[in-house]
Design an enzyme around this catalytic site. Structure first.
Site, PDB file in Angstrom:
ATOM      1  N   GLN A 173       0.811  -1.139   0.113  1.00 24.16           N
ATOM      2  CA  GLN A 173       0.035   0.077  -0.036  1.00 24.16           C
ATOM      3  C   GLN A 173       0.974   1.262  -0.159  1.00 24.16           C
ATOM      4  OE1 GLN A 173      -3.445  -0.394   2.934  1.00 24.16           O
ATOM      5  NE2 GLN A 173      -2.268  -1.826   3.740  1.00 24.16           N
ATOM      6  N   VAL A 211       3.891   1.777  -1.118  1.00 21.61           N
ATOM      7  CA  VAL A 211       4.720   2.189  -2.407  1.00 21.61           C
ATOM      8  C   VAL A 211       3.762   2.652  -3.651  1.00 21.61           C
ATOM      9  CG1 VAL A 211       6.767   0.744  -1.729  1.00 21.61           C
ATOM     10  CG2 VAL A 211       4.977  -0.095  -3.206  1.00 21.61           C
ATOM     11  N   ARG A 212       2.381   2.762  -3.190  1.00 14.74           N
ATOM     12  CA  ARG A 212       1.547   3.250  -4.211  1.00 14.74           C
ATOM     13  C   ARG A 212       1.545   4.560  -4.208  1.00 14.74           C
ATOM     14  NH1 ARG A 212      -3.101   0.460  -5.592  1.00 14.74           N
ATOM     15  NH2 ARG A 212      -3.250   2.240  -7.012  1.00 14.74           N
ATOM     16  N   HIS A 213       2.301   5.287  -3.148  1.00 11.82           N
ATOM     17  CA  HIS A 213       2.637   6.564  -3.319  1.00 11.82           C
ATOM     18  C   HIS A 213       3.491   6.963  -4.250  1.00 11.82           C
ATOM     19  CE1 HIS A 213      -0.433   7.613  -0.268  1.00 11.82           C
ATOM     20  NE2 HIS A 213      -0.240   6.690   0.226  1.00 11.82           N
ATOM     21  N   ARG A 214       3.357   7.875  -5.015  1.00 14.25           N
ATOM     22  CA  ARG A 214       4.341   8.142  -5.985  1.00 14.25           C
ATOM     23  C   ARG A 214       5.062   9.439  -6.153  1.00 14.25           C
ATOM     24  NH1 ARG A 214      -0.534   7.953  -9.990  1.00 14.25           N
ATOM     25  NH2 ARG A 214      -1.357   8.483  -7.867  1.00 14.25           N
ATOM     26  N   GLN A 266      13.983  -3.734   1.447  1.00 11.22           N
ATOM     27  CA  GLN A 266      14.600  -5.133   1.708  1.00 11.22           C
ATOM     28  C   GLN A 266      14.093  -6.122   0.424  1.00 11.22           C
ATOM     29  OE1 GLN A 266      13.271  -7.704   4.694  1.00 11.22           O
ATOM     30  NE2 GLN A 266      15.488  -7.675   5.675  1.00 11.22           N
ATOM     31  N   ARG A 277      14.740 -11.186  -3.085  1.00 12.45           N
ATOM     32  CA  ARG A 277      15.778 -11.811  -4.122  1.00 12.45           C
ATOM     33  C   ARG A 277      16.866 -11.988  -3.413  1.00 12.45           C
ATOM     34  NH1 ARG A 277      16.485  -9.516  -9.695  1.00 12.45           N
ATOM     35  NH2 ARG A 277      16.955 -11.656 -10.403  1.00 12.45           N
ATOM     36  N   ARG A 295      -3.789   8.278   5.243  1.00  7.59           N
ATOM     37  CA  ARG A 295      -3.353   7.150   5.958  1.00  7.59           C
ATOM     38  C   ARG A 295      -3.676   7.138   7.503  1.00  7.59           C
ATOM     39  NH1 ARG A 295      -3.367   3.492   1.899  1.00  7.59           N
ATOM     40  NH2 ARG A 295      -2.043   3.885   0.257  1.00  7.59           N
TER      41      ARG A 295
HETATM   42  C1  LIG Z   1      -8.484   4.103   2.330  1.00  5.99           C
HETATM   43  C2  LIG Z   1      -7.963   3.545   1.163  1.00  5.99           C
HETATM   44  C3  LIG Z   1      -8.236   2.558   0.345  1.00  5.99           C
HETATM   45  C4  LIG Z   1      -7.650   2.229  -0.681  1.00  5.99           C
HETATM   46  N1  LIG Z   1      -8.255   1.251  -1.538  1.00  5.99           N
HETATM   47  C5  LIG Z   1      -7.557   0.916  -2.705  1.00  5.99           C
HETATM   48  C6  LIG Z   1      -8.077  -0.363  -3.437  1.00  5.99           C
HETATM   49  O1  LIG Z   1      -9.014  -0.768  -3.003  1.00  5.99           O
HETATM   50  N2  LIG Z   1      -7.482  -0.802  -4.602  1.00  5.99           N
HETATM   51  C7  LIG Z   1      -6.358   0.036  -5.096  1.00  5.99           C
HETATM   52  O2  LIG Z   1      -5.650  -0.135  -6.183  1.00  5.99           O
HETATM   53  N3  LIG Z   1      -5.858   1.036  -4.419  1.00  5.99           N
HETATM   54  C8  LIG Z   1      -6.358   1.582  -3.142  1.00  5.99           C
HETATM   55  N4  LIG Z   1      -5.822   2.523  -2.425  1.00  5.99           N
HETATM   56  C9  LIG Z   1      -4.872   3.435  -2.994  1.00  5.99           C
HETATM   57  C10 LIG Z   1      -5.126   4.662  -3.840  1.00  5.99           C
HETATM   58  O3  LIG Z   1      -5.919   4.414  -4.703  1.00  5.99           O
HETATM   59  C11 LIG Z   1      -3.804   5.396  -4.324  1.00  5.99           C
HETATM   60  O4  LIG Z   1      -3.094   4.708  -5.409  1.00  5.99           O
HETATM   61  C12 LIG Z   1      -2.940   5.451  -3.065  1.00  5.99           C
HETATM   62  O5  LIG Z   1      -3.547   6.080  -1.998  1.00  5.99           O
HETATM   63  C13 LIG Z   1      -1.895   6.694  -3.640  1.00  5.99           C
HETATM   64  O6  LIG Z   1      -2.357   8.207  -3.218  1.00  5.99           O
HETATM   65  P1  LIG Z   1      -2.512   9.046  -4.473  1.00  5.99           P
HETATM   66  O7  LIG Z   1      -2.963   8.486  -5.731  1.00  5.99           O
HETATM   67  O8  LIG Z   1      -2.912  10.381  -3.739  1.00  5.99           O
HETATM   68  O9  LIG Z   1      -0.871   8.955  -4.751  1.00  5.99           O
HETATM   69  P2  LIG Z   1       0.482  10.233  -4.569  1.00  5.99           P
HETATM   70  O10 LIG Z   1       1.852   9.648  -5.221  1.00  5.99           O
HETATM   71  O11 LIG Z   1       0.560  10.176  -2.945  1.00  5.99           O
HETATM   72  O12 LIG Z   1       0.082  11.430  -5.027  1.00  5.99           O
HETATM   73  C14 LIG Z   1      -0.021  12.696  -4.598  1.00  5.99           C
HETATM   74  C15 LIG Z   1      -1.103  13.404  -5.390  1.00  5.99           C
HETATM   75  O13 LIG Z   1      -0.184  13.746  -6.703  1.00  5.99           O
HETATM   76  C16 LIG Z   1      -1.166  13.762  -7.716  1.00  5.99           C
HETATM   77  N5  LIG Z   1      -0.676  12.943  -8.687  1.00  5.99           N
HETATM   78  C17 LIG Z   1       0.046  11.835  -8.345  1.00  5.99           C
HETATM   79  N6  LIG Z   1       0.394  11.286  -9.487  1.00  5.99           N
HETATM   80  C18 LIG Z   1      -0.393  11.777 -10.673  1.00  5.99           C
HETATM   81  C19 LIG Z   1      -0.553  11.503 -11.853  1.00  5.99           C
HETATM   82  N7  LIG Z   1      -0.057  10.289 -12.482  1.00  5.99           N
HETATM   83  N8  LIG Z   1      -1.469  12.305 -12.427  1.00  5.99           N
HETATM   84  C20 LIG Z   1      -2.089  13.097 -11.966  1.00  5.99           C
HETATM   85  N9  LIG Z   1      -2.006  13.623 -10.669  1.00  5.99           N
HETATM   86  C21 LIG Z   1      -0.928  12.654 -10.030  1.00  5.99           C
HETATM   87  C22 LIG Z   1      -2.453  13.546  -7.191  1.00  5.99           C
HETATM   88  O14 LIG Z   1      -3.257  14.811  -6.745  1.00  5.99           O
HETATM   89  C23 LIG Z   1      -2.249  12.720  -5.845  1.00  5.99           C
HETATM   90  O15 LIG Z   1      -3.324  12.916  -4.997  1.00  5.99           O
HETATM   91  C24 LIG Z   1      -6.604   2.669  -1.400  1.00  5.99           C
HETATM   92  C25 LIG Z   1      -5.983   3.895  -0.592  1.00  5.99           C
HETATM   93  C26 LIG Z   1      -6.673   4.385   0.740  1.00  5.99           C
HETATM   94  C27 LIG Z   1      -6.012   5.387   1.405  1.00  5.99           C
END
Ligand SMILES: Cc1cc2nc3c(=O)[nH]c(=O)nc-3n(C[C@H](O)[C@H](O)[C@H](O)COP(=O)(O)OP(=O)(O)OC[C@H]3O[C@@H](n4cnc5c(N)ncnc54)[C@H](O)[C@@H]3O)c2cc1C
Length: 285
Positions: free
Chosen positions: A109, A111-114, A122, A125, A203
């Site tokens: 979860q 590393v979904r923040h970009r 760690q 592999r 979070r």
């Molecule tokens: C309670 C909760 C439940 C979730 N459930 C799921 C789930 O069921 N399945 C799933 O796949 N994911 C899920 N997620 C993950 C979620 O969808 C996001 O991928 C994750 O929280 C990363 O946040 P972010 O998109 O704000 O990215 P960050 O990288 O933190 O980006 C910060 C901000 O920058 C901007 N930004 C970043 N990249 C771009 C881009 N490429 N284009 C335009 N603007 C951009 C956006 O405004 C973004 O909000 C969940 C997250 C939470 C908090």
């Protein structure tokens, strides 16, 4: 119990994950308190002030870092700029954390923040585990002992099989396929303040999964120890917004802020009452 009360109990606000010791750690590696105190607020102030000043940034920074500008004045400006959403000003300061003992469920979860954040994790592999550790969710720890024992057996046999596979010459990168999601891992995370506020908003929300919520509680604690002022910006997203925008909280079970549906209903009621009294509420444009 009424139907409404039983539904509420079912969807109730999740327990604070901080109640249990989950064996995870978040340690602020850099910067130290002294660096934050001397440079971080002055640096953000310099970024904000450069937009409105004839002075060059190096002169603003020199004054701010030498204590020639009142700290409360710097904090007031920074507060206003953050509240207005002028986020680039807080991208100039970064924090690096060591994150230890979290599950792969969490790291997936995280590393979904970009944007504005870097990770190193760690490797399963390159590390051949002698004793891979796992995270035990509290609900399973508290479950029927027989069920918990079955869960623990399952995890243990995955670990044993991993050892056997590695012993039979299977590379660690393939043997790891038997690892459960609960396998613990370590990461280094560097984030700028803007990204940290954004991630914390998502979070620390009670809708977030318990383990990652706990991690951000620990991260917030670390920031508070070096700067209560900067730490105060780390809050569930509803706090700065003033309302909750999570569709999963339409029933209002989390009481931190009213759901936006309630806010809009209250506004509609107010507009109706005003219209009945022969006046229109001003519309914001
Ligand atoms: C309670 C909760 C439940 C979730 N459930 C799921 C789930 O069921 N399945 C799933 O796949 N994911 C899920 N997620 C993950 C979620 O969808 C996001 O991928 C994750 O929280 C990363 O946040 P972010 O998109 O704000 O990215 P960050 O990288 O933190 O980006 C910060 C901000 O920058 C901007 N930004 C970043 N990249 C771009 C881009 N490429 N284009 C335009 N603007 C951009 C956006 O405004 C973004 O909000 C969940 C997250 C939470 C908090």
């Amino acid at each position: 119990m009424t139907v409404e009360a039983s539904q509420r109990a079912k969807t109730g606000i999740p327990k604070n994950p901080g109640r249990a010791d989950l064996g995870m750690k978040a340690t602020l590696l850099v910067p130290s308190k002294a660096i934050v105190e001397q440079y971080y607020v002055p640096l953000i102030y310099t970024a904000c002030r450069t937009c409105y000043s004839e002075l060059p940034p190096e002169e603003i920074f020199r004054k701010a870092a030498n204590g020639e500008i009142d700290v409360a004045k710097m904090q007031r400006l920074i507060n206003g700029v953050i509240e207005s959403g002028h986020g680039s000003t807080i991208e100039h300061v970064v924090f690096t954390f060591g994150i230890t003992g979290v599950s792969r469920t969490l790291s997936h979860q995280l590393v979904r923040h970009r944007a504005g954040v870097a990770f190193d994790q760690q490797s399963q592999r390159y590390v051949t585990y002698k004793q891979a550790a796992t995270m035990l969710p509290q609900t399973i720890a508290d479950a029927d002992p027989e069920l918990r024992a079955r869960y623990e057996d399952q995890v243990e046999s995955s670990m044993e099989l991993y050892g056997e596979l590695v012993g039979a010459g299977i590379p660690g990168e393939d043997a790891r396929f038997v690892f459960p999601n609960g396998t613990r891992t370590n990461l280094v995370m560097t984030t700028n303040l803007r990204a940290l506020i954004h991630m914390s908003g998502l979070r620390l929300c009670t809708m977030a999964q318990w383990e990652i919520r706990r991690l951000f509680q620990l991260i917030r604690h670390e920031i508070f120890t070096v700067s209560p002022f900067l730490g105060s910006f780390l809050a569930p997203k509803c706090v700065p917004l003033g309302y909750c925008d999570e569709m999963g909280n339409r029933d209002g079970h989390c009481p931190i802020r009213p759901h936006k549906d309630r806010v809009l209903e209250a506004w509609a009621e107010k507009a109706k009452a005003a219209r009945a009294a022969g006046r229109e509420l001003p519309v914001q444009s």
